[in-house]
Scaffold this motif. Structure first.
Motif, PDB file in Angstrom:
ATOM      1  N   GLY A 151      12.472  14.526   0.720  1.00 43.24           N
ATOM      2  CA  GLY A 151      13.036  13.481   1.197  1.00 43.24           C
ATOM      3  C   GLY A 151      12.602  11.967   0.739  1.00 43.24           C
ATOM      4  O   GLY A 151      12.813  11.064   0.999  1.00 43.24           O
ATOM      5  N   ARG A 152      11.058  12.246   0.050  1.00 39.94           N
ATOM      6  CA  ARG A 152      10.369  11.050  -0.198  1.00 39.94           C
ATOM      7  C   ARG A 152      10.744  10.142  -1.624  1.00 39.94           C
ATOM      8  O   ARG A 152      11.211  11.311  -2.717  1.00 39.94           O
ATOM      9  CB  ARG A 152       8.791  11.251  -0.398  1.00 39.94           C
ATOM     10  CG  ARG A 152       8.245  11.538   0.938  1.00 39.94           C
ATOM     11  CD  ARG A 152       6.681  11.817   1.012  1.00 39.94           C
ATOM     12  NE  ARG A 152       6.350  12.255   2.398  1.00 39.94           N
ATOM     13  CZ  ARG A 152       6.183  13.141   2.722  1.00 39.94           C
ATOM     14  NH1 ARG A 152       6.437  14.386   1.826  1.00 39.94           N
ATOM     15  NH2 ARG A 152       5.622  13.773   3.950  1.00 39.94           N
ATOM     16  N   SER A 153      10.655   9.095  -2.045  1.00 44.14           N
ATOM     17  CA  SER A 153      10.912   8.565  -3.233  1.00 44.14           C
ATOM     18  C   SER A 153       9.569   8.514  -3.865  1.00 44.14           C
ATOM     19  O   SER A 153       8.714   8.043  -3.471  1.00 44.14           O
ATOM     20  CB  SER A 153      11.441   7.068  -2.909  1.00 44.14           C
ATOM     21  OG  SER A 153      11.434   6.426  -4.245  1.00 44.14           O
ATOM     22  N   ALA A 182       0.701  -1.266   0.044  1.00 43.42           N
ATOM     23  CA  ALA A 182      -0.046   0.073   0.084  1.00 43.42           C
ATOM     24  C   ALA A 182       1.035   1.137   0.043  1.00 43.42           C
ATOM     25  O   ALA A 182       1.693   1.343   0.821  1.00 43.42           O
ATOM     26  CB  ALA A 182      -0.854   0.176   1.124  1.00 43.42           C
ATOM     27  N   VAL A 183       0.755   1.947  -0.995  1.00 45.18           N
ATOM     28  CA  VAL A 183       1.404   3.303  -1.253  1.00 45.18           C
ATOM     29  C   VAL A 183       0.695   4.465  -1.201  1.00 45.18           C
ATOM     30  O   VAL A 183      -0.453   4.371  -2.081  1.00 45.18           O
ATOM     31  CB  VAL A 183       2.243   3.167  -2.451  1.00 45.18           C
ATOM     32  CG1 VAL A 183       3.286   4.354  -2.558  1.00 45.18           C
ATOM     33  CG2 VAL A 183       3.322   2.035  -2.133  1.00 45.18           C
ATOM     34  N   PRO A 184       0.763   5.666  -0.885  1.00 40.18           N
ATOM     35  CA  PRO A 184      -0.098   6.905  -1.154  1.00 40.18           C
ATOM     36  C   PRO A 184       0.242   7.030  -2.723  1.00 40.18           C
ATOM     37  O   PRO A 184       1.191   7.026  -3.282  1.00 40.18           O
ATOM     38  CB  PRO A 184       0.619   7.970  -0.470  1.00 40.18           C
ATOM     39  CG  PRO A 184       1.440   7.201   0.580  1.00 40.18           C
ATOM     40  CD  PRO A 184       1.652   6.017   0.225  1.00 40.18           C
ATOM     41  N   ALA A 185      -1.046   7.183  -3.490  1.00 33.98           N
ATOM     42  CA  ALA A 185      -1.117   7.363  -4.870  1.00 33.98           C
ATOM     43  C   ALA A 185      -2.147   8.246  -5.362  1.00 33.98           C
ATOM     44  O   ALA A 185      -3.208   8.493  -4.497  1.00 33.98           O
ATOM     45  CB  ALA A 185      -1.352   5.841  -5.655  1.00 33.98           C
ATOM     46  N   GLU A 239       7.152  -0.992  -4.835  1.00 32.45           N
ATOM     47  CA  GLU A 239       8.145  -1.698  -3.966  1.00 32.45           C
ATOM     48  C   GLU A 239       9.259  -0.712  -3.379  1.00 32.45           C
ATOM     49  O   GLU A 239       9.719  -0.930  -2.257  1.00 32.45           O
ATOM     50  CB  GLU A 239       8.834  -2.849  -4.651  1.00 32.45           C
ATOM     51  CG  GLU A 239       8.016  -4.281  -4.772  1.00 32.45           C
ATOM     52  CD  GLU A 239       7.422  -4.794  -3.489  1.00 32.45           C
ATOM     53  OE1 GLU A 239       8.170  -4.848  -2.595  1.00 32.45           O
ATOM     54  OE2 GLU A 239       6.148  -4.978  -3.346  1.00 32.45           O
ATOM     55  N   LEU A 240       9.254   0.428  -3.980  1.00 32.62           N
ATOM     56  CA  LEU A 240      10.348   1.352  -3.732  1.00 32.62           C
ATOM     57  C   LEU A 240       9.932   2.579  -3.334  1.00 32.62           C
ATOM     58  O   LEU A 240      10.521   3.517  -2.787  1.00 32.62           O
ATOM     59  CB  LEU A 240      11.335   1.408  -5.008  1.00 32.62           C
ATOM     60  CG  LEU A 240      11.766   0.350  -5.619  1.00 32.62           C
ATOM     61  CD1 LEU A 240      12.438   0.568  -6.958  1.00 32.62           C
ATOM     62  CD2 LEU A 240      12.824  -0.337  -4.549  1.00 32.62           C
ATOM     63  N   ALA A 241       8.610   3.046  -3.822  1.00 33.80           N
ATOM     64  CA  ALA A 241       8.114   4.334  -3.726  1.00 33.80           C
ATOM     65  C   ALA A 241       7.486   4.780  -2.329  1.00 33.80           C
ATOM     66  O   ALA A 241       6.980   3.888  -1.731  1.00 33.80           O
ATOM     67  CB  ALA A 241       7.196   4.763  -4.817  1.00 33.80           C
ATOM     68  N   ASP A 242       7.704   5.984  -2.062  1.00 30.76           N
ATOM     69  CA  ASP A 242       6.670   6.506  -1.035  1.00 30.76           C
ATOM     70  C   ASP A 242       5.554   7.233  -1.579  1.00 30.76           C
ATOM     71  O   ASP A 242       4.791   7.635  -0.717  1.00 30.76           O
ATOM     72  CB  ASP A 242       7.472   7.342  -0.082  1.00 30.76           C
ATOM     73  CG  ASP A 242       8.810   6.900   0.499  1.00 30.76           C
ATOM     74  OD1 ASP A 242       8.984   5.986   1.069  1.00 30.76           O
ATOM     75  OD2 ASP A 242       9.892   7.512   0.127  1.00 30.76           O
ATOM     76  N   LEU A 243       5.383   7.383  -2.771  1.00 31.81           N
ATOM     77  CA  LEU A 243       4.338   8.271  -3.384  1.00 31.81           C
ATOM     78  C   LEU A 243       4.364   7.836  -4.643  1.00 31.81           C
ATOM     79  O   LEU A 243       5.449   7.872  -5.536  1.00 31.81           O
ATOM     80  CB  LEU A 243       4.588   9.573  -3.355  1.00 31.81           C
ATOM     81  CG  LEU A 243       3.528  10.603  -4.038  1.00 31.81           C
ATOM     82  CD1 LEU A 243       1.864  10.392  -3.568  1.00 31.81           C
ATOM     83  CD2 LEU A 243       3.714  12.057  -4.015  1.00 31.81           C
ATOM     84  N   ILE A 244       2.993   7.477  -5.304  1.00 31.04           N
ATOM     85  CA  ILE A 244       3.066   7.023  -6.822  1.00 31.04           C
ATOM     86  C   ILE A 244       2.045   8.108  -7.336  1.00 31.04           C
ATOM     87  O   ILE A 244       1.113   8.132  -6.999  1.00 31.04           O
ATOM     88  CB  ILE A 244       2.624   5.797  -7.082  1.00 31.04           C
ATOM     89  CG1 ILE A 244       3.687   4.814  -6.832  1.00 31.04           C
ATOM     90  CG2 ILE A 244       2.277   5.535  -8.493  1.00 31.04           C
ATOM     91  CD1 ILE A 244       3.360   3.324  -7.009  1.00 31.04           C
TER      92      ILE A 244
END
Length: 442
Positions: free
Chosen positions: A40-42, A10-13, A88-93
């Protein structure tokens, strides 16, 4: 965070859309990416629909290559796999829509529904008041339900104006804030769309200015999380281009390259050598040449003046080197290119005829390409150009519109050269691409 019930993350998107083109969705998407990246987010950004220009700006803002999501051209499985990998890598999509939210089949709204993405609608509100609420209501309720919607008012004049817009919103649609008019932060355009990131030396200054403005608004906080289920592991591609080097044109005249296309060449085992038809006098050591699209019409004089490069292309063709030319790449291989001022320029002459720039858009839309001898399903891609060609050469085939089956762009074959206005999406049929570039049969 991982969801054990669905095996995904689950990622903020958020999908950023608008009622039409020109509302500011690219600017807002890029500014949001810049805002969260500098915190600082990916951030991973995707672009809905065929596009080369917006992704360059979004990549500059996020610091990561931007891939396309198109339920026809890239396909749902490809999109799901790319979103799952990003999750898998992101803090935000972030996903930028195309045209208006409900335009096209499939539309940006279809993408939002398919992947459960809440929508941010960017509405250019400078010349409206309560109609803002009616427009937002229509966007939210047209067709099947959306996962959620909030609305950002763009081009707002005063605080009172912003209050009127906010008060007009019906229940169930959230207010994301208002952006004031700011010409110094807007992104310039030309006939094919926005300028590319590398053509705007002050791009980051513009985006920082917008990011500052967004940070103070409700949209400045992270959106709700969306679960992106893990995708099945993909089977490795046959190494049909193992040991071969593909020379790819890349400079100010040739800039329309999907990152996924280059990734596909690597997955097929190829090496890549970049070169500039504007600056270089010879091709790099290679086994095949790919001339992608771009803006040859803006640099026709320099291309015509680079006689050594034109000779190198002619020699490669005469020697039977496989060549693939798309849109702008194809334009430079005809006898002559007539620019928008009516001035003719000598091109490489591998295809007989003349390409002429015109003021009106000549073609736009998805295209499917089938050629004799190519393995697998039709190659998928799209077309978007302002030029027309006149040639005595009979097309080897025509692309087909998936919308209605109507004949589309001409596909020319001249020896080992394949050329058309179609921008191909290589992952749609990697082995067909390998065959066009001289790969081994499998």
């Amino acid at each position: 965070m991982t969801n054990p019930l669905r095996g995904g993350r689950a990622v903020p998107a958020l999908l950023v859309a608008a009622p039409a083109s020109g509302q500011g969705k690219t600017t807002v998407t890029a500014a949001l990416a810049r805002l969260h990246t500098r915190q600082g987010r990916s951030v991973r950004v995707f672009k809905t629909g065929p596009d080369f220009l917006d992704p360059s700006l979004l990549a500059a803002a996020s610091g990561v290559p931007v891939h396309s999501i198109d339920l026809w051209m890239t396909g749902e499985a490809d999109a799901r796999a790319r979103l799952a990998e990003a999750a898998e890598l992101a803090d935000l999509i972030l996903v930028e829509g195309v045209m208006g939210l409900h335009d096209g089949t499939p539309s940006s709204a279809d993408v939002a529904r398919r992947f459960g993405l809440p929508v941010l609608a960017v509405i250019q509100a400078g010349a409206m008041a309560q109609t803002f609420g009616a427009l937002a209501y229509g966007l939210a309720h047209y067709g099947a339900p959306l996962p959620g919607m909030r609305v950002l008012a763009n081009g707002v004049g005063t605080e009172r104006h912003a209050a009127m817009l906010r008060e007009s919103l019906p229940p169930g649609i959230d207010w994301a804030g208002a952006l004031a008019r700011d010409a110094s932060a807007s992104l310039p355009e030309r006939h094919l769309g926005l300028f590319s990131a590398d053509e705007l030396p002050d791009l980051m200054t513009r985006l920082d200015r917008l990011a500052d403005a967004l940070e103070a608004l409700p949209i400045g906080v992270l959106p709700p999380p969306v679960v992106f289920p893990a995708a099945p592991a993909a089977s490795p591609l046959p190494r049909a281009l193992a040991g071969k080097t593909i020379a790819i044109a890349r400079d100010d005249a040739f800039r329309f390259v999907y990152p996924a296309n280059v990734d596909t060449l690597f997955a097929l085992g190829a090496h890549v050598a970049w070169f500039s038809p504007l600056r270089d006098s010879a091709l790099p050591a290679c086994d095949a040449v790919w001339l992608p699209g771009g803006y040859p019409e803006l640099h026709a004089g320099r291309l015509a003046a680079n006689t050594p490069m034109r000779d190198a292309l002619r020699r490669a063709h005469a020697d039977g080197m496989p060549m693939l030319a798309e849109c702008g790449g194809m334009m430079t291989l005809f006898d002559e290119l007539v620019d928008e001022d009516g001035v003719g320029h000598d091109m490489a002459g591998l295809l007989p005829g003349t390409v002429t720039m015109q003021q009106r858009l000549a073609a736009i839309g998805h295209q499917a390409v089938t050629l004799p001898g190519l393995p697998g399903e039709p190659l998928r891609g799209h077309t978007f150009h302002y030029s027309k060609t006149e040639s005595p050469l009979s097309p080897a085939a025509h692309a087909v519109s998936p919308r209605d089956g109507a004949p589309g762009e001409a596909i020319y074959r001249a020896g080992t050269l394949t050329a058309s206005y179609v921008h191909l999406y290589f992952p749609s049929n990697p082995l067909a691409i390998a065959a066009l570039l001289g790969g081994k049969a499998h």
